[in-house]
Scaffold this motif. Sequence first.
Motif, PDB file in Angstrom:
ATOM      1  N   UNK A 116       0.870  -1.457  -0.187  1.00 15.09           N
ATOM      2  CA  UNK A 116       0.331  -0.034   0.231  1.00 15.09           C
ATOM      3  C   UNK A 116       0.334   1.418   0.016  1.00 15.09           C
ATOM      4  N   UNK A 117       2.266   1.334  -0.007  1.00 14.66           N
ATOM      5  CA  UNK A 117       2.875   2.435  -0.085  1.00 14.66           C
ATOM      6  C   UNK A 117       3.297   2.814  -1.191  1.00 14.66           C
ATOM      7  N   UNK A 118       3.488   1.796  -1.904  1.00 18.20           N
ATOM      8  CA  UNK A 118       3.932   2.133  -3.106  1.00 18.20           C
ATOM      9  C   UNK A 118       3.236   2.813  -4.892  1.00 18.20           C
ATOM     10  N   UNK A 119       3.864   4.162  -4.644  1.00 17.57           N
ATOM     11  CA  UNK A 119       2.576   4.937  -5.340  1.00 17.57           C
ATOM     12  C   UNK A 119       2.959   4.197  -7.152  1.00 17.57           C
ATOM     13  N   UNK A 120       4.238   3.774  -7.451  1.00 18.12           N
ATOM     14  CA  UNK A 120       4.589   3.256  -8.625  1.00 18.12           C
ATOM     15  C   UNK A 120       5.734   2.719  -9.339  1.00 18.12           C
ATOM     16  N   UNK A 121       6.192   1.831 -10.080  1.00 16.50           N
ATOM     17  CA  UNK A 121       7.546   1.174 -10.005  1.00 16.50           C
ATOM     18  C   UNK A 121       8.192   1.906 -11.456  1.00 16.50           C
ATOM     19  N   UNK A 122       9.117   1.524 -11.463  1.00 17.49           N
ATOM     20  CA  UNK A 122       9.879   1.536 -12.784  1.00 17.49           C
ATOM     21  C   UNK A 122      11.577   0.415 -13.152  1.00 17.49           C
ATOM     22  N   UNK A 123      11.574   0.096 -14.131  1.00 20.18           N
ATOM     23  CA  UNK A 123      13.160  -0.794 -14.044  1.00 20.18           C
ATOM     24  C   UNK A 123      14.201   0.188 -14.893  1.00 20.18           C
ATOM     25  N   UNK A 124      15.568   0.403 -14.703  1.00 23.64           N
ATOM     26  CA  UNK A 124      15.821   0.829 -14.724  1.00 23.64           C
ATOM     27  C   UNK A 124      16.295   1.134 -16.054  1.00 23.64           C
ATOM     28  N   UNK A 125      17.247   2.581 -16.633  1.00 25.85           N
ATOM     29  CA  UNK A 125      17.300   2.873 -18.342  1.00 25.85           C
ATOM     30  C   UNK A 125      18.605   2.323 -18.418  1.00 25.85           C
ATOM     31  N   UNK A 126      19.278   2.380 -19.334  1.00 26.41           N
ATOM     32  CA  UNK A 126      20.520   2.466 -19.654  1.00 26.41           C
ATOM     33  C   UNK A 126      21.175   2.091 -18.841  1.00 26.41           C
TER      34      UNK A 126
END
Length: 790
Positions: free
Chosen positions: A767-777
Amino acid sequence: MSPTEASPLSYQHLGFDDVRTWLADEAAGPTIRLRFEELHPFSDRELLELRYDRIAEIDLLMEFNTSFQIRQYDDLQETLKLLALDGSTLYPVNLLALNNVLEQCRILQKTYLKSVADEASVWRESFDRINPLPKIEKDIQGIIGADGEVQDNASVTLANLRRKLRKSGGAVRTRMNTLVKKFGEKGYLNEQQAGIKGGRMVLPVLSSYKNQIKGVIQDMSNTGTTTFIEPFEIIELNNQIKTMEMEEQQEVHKILRDLTARLHPHHHTIHTNYEILKDLDTHFALAKFGKTFACSIPTLSVSGEFRLKSARNPRLALQRKVVPLDLYMDAETSTLIITGPNAGGKTVALKTIGLLALMSNAGVPIPAAEGSIIPFFDKIFSDIGDQQSLVNDLSTFSAHIGSIINILENSTSQSLVLLDELGTGTDPAEGGALARAILETLGETGVRTVATTHLGDLKVYAHEAKHVMNGAMEFDQNGLKPTYKFQSGIPGSSYGFEISKRLGLAAEILNRARGYIGWARDSMEKLLRALEAERVTLSSLKSDNAALQRDLKMKQKRMDTALESVQKAERKADRDAAKQAGQIISNARQTVEQVIRQIRENQAGKESIKEVRGTLDELESRLEKVVEQTQEPLKLEKLSIEEIVKGTSITVLSLDQVGIVLEEPVRGKVLVEVEGKRLRVPMDWLGQGPAPKQEISPKPTVVNVSKRGESTYSLDLRGYRADAAIDELGSFIDQAVLNNMSMLQIIHGKGTGVIKKVVHEVLDKHPAVKKKRLGGQDEGGAGVTFVEMK
């Protein structure tokens, strides 16, 4: 006889004709089947070695990729000749055959390039020469259906014509069904359905009623009872259909001519692909034959050494369980004389030696164990069996002598000669003398000779002469029956009396025969039997000793394994303790970082902050040294050929699995067993020690605290198991929430993707996570996930 061939009679006697037939059955194409039916030994040693190298690589590819196979294909020789002519037209059956070859070449090349990265591969040049033509394949498949017919959508004109044909045909059938019903009810018809004559629909009218129906007579039955009439009202419709069918054929021909014209510029490429497919087919068939008969690839001897290990005659192996033949002749031994009882296996051993020599010189894997060594022969001669000829007025002895004269005139120092029952068919004294003279003449020429005989004089000759060796087929004196095992270096008794007794010959006759045989001869036979009994006893003792040695080695190996397990457990305990201490230090660092932040907020002195951090760095440095010292080193060194010994535990580096060496290296390949499967792999694939599964110690959590909105909190989960990673990640997020972090960095690595998957599952549900993404190059790519907190 060609210098590269054995005689046709030798092929028949030795069973090579059967091998040709079996190979032909394995081939996928008719040209290769014919080539195997006419198979002969090689005349060029280098080409023979290349053949074996190619078979070995195909065999390896088939083991690692079961889809690497060749389907049936047609002979394209005439089709390619026609395609080379400008303006020619190929029929659908020709086009489908072409498409099959193009498709197989494309798939085989793709599979090969995926499986083999070695530029030094013996097949690399051939596969590089394959030129796939996917557009041509698409064109053919778009026009010719799987049923071999031109498809309706091949052109707009063809589609319209066939639609009209179906419509007109339906109209004719409807009208004819009406007429059949009408005239059938009146009894005019012989059958209650219309027929077709000359491509036109007709009524089967009883000849007595043919004048009752107006129309054109198209045919009449053989008996004259039925007249086939095309009604006038159907003629016009049939004429329209016939016209449209002619137009359809013209359009089909135009489509095929245009398609052939598109293929014509590629006829050289198609021809090259076809030749490569045939070459592959040849080696695939040889490799499949090898698997069927549990064959191996022999080493071609340079010095003249001849060794067969667990050799089997394939013809007999199909019929019953056979006793394998083990034979060794060093380079200095030119002649082997095999003796022993009747029906004891002498002739079978002779044929097995000859057949396997023929097979190896023809580039065919032999049914024998790894490590077999066979010389390269220029000619192979055999004189086996009863060659009596009533037509040519030749007795058995005359036929044998005629064959031997031919052998003496044509054999060379590079030839192999096989002689069965040498010296028989005439007076024993004269036969023995002739046999010895023949063997001496062949030996002086340097011919490699193997002969079977019952003559005692030849046993003595083999014992006394240089470069000549005795050999015998073993006989069970207790059971009075042959064991079919070959014994090297000793002569064998014929056991004529013993076998006769077992078969029921009267004791009185046997005793009288012993009286006639003579004291010297009887003493020699008794000595041979005594030596054979002593050899059996010594062989049994040797076998018991070998079993004891194996047992001791196994016990020693178990003790070594147990000791290694204890040592590993000790090292693991040290590493676990170090990792646990690391976690404690990491947690302490997080706590102190909070203290530092509070100190900074209260404007404490820089020296205080520096002192606290210095203490932590010192503790962390000491801890890393402990982990490094207790970390088990990885062993990735490749093994040298001297280190690859049968029974040795090795690591197959490319598979990351531990295996056992089953056979010592042959031609750069090693037979190993991995998880119950037998594989033949290159030597470069083998390393020592445990499988190289690198264990990365989990690193302590690193916290970098600054202002809200710029703060980053990092966790490295590389080396964790899934369940441990979930626990660690949960504690990490909780700590981040308490520290009011806005951005988190989770380092999970790429690897197999298991840790990455569980990390994302936890983040998606938290519930505390807003969003996630993988790292760039430049941020670590797919090995890092960045998390924005709410």
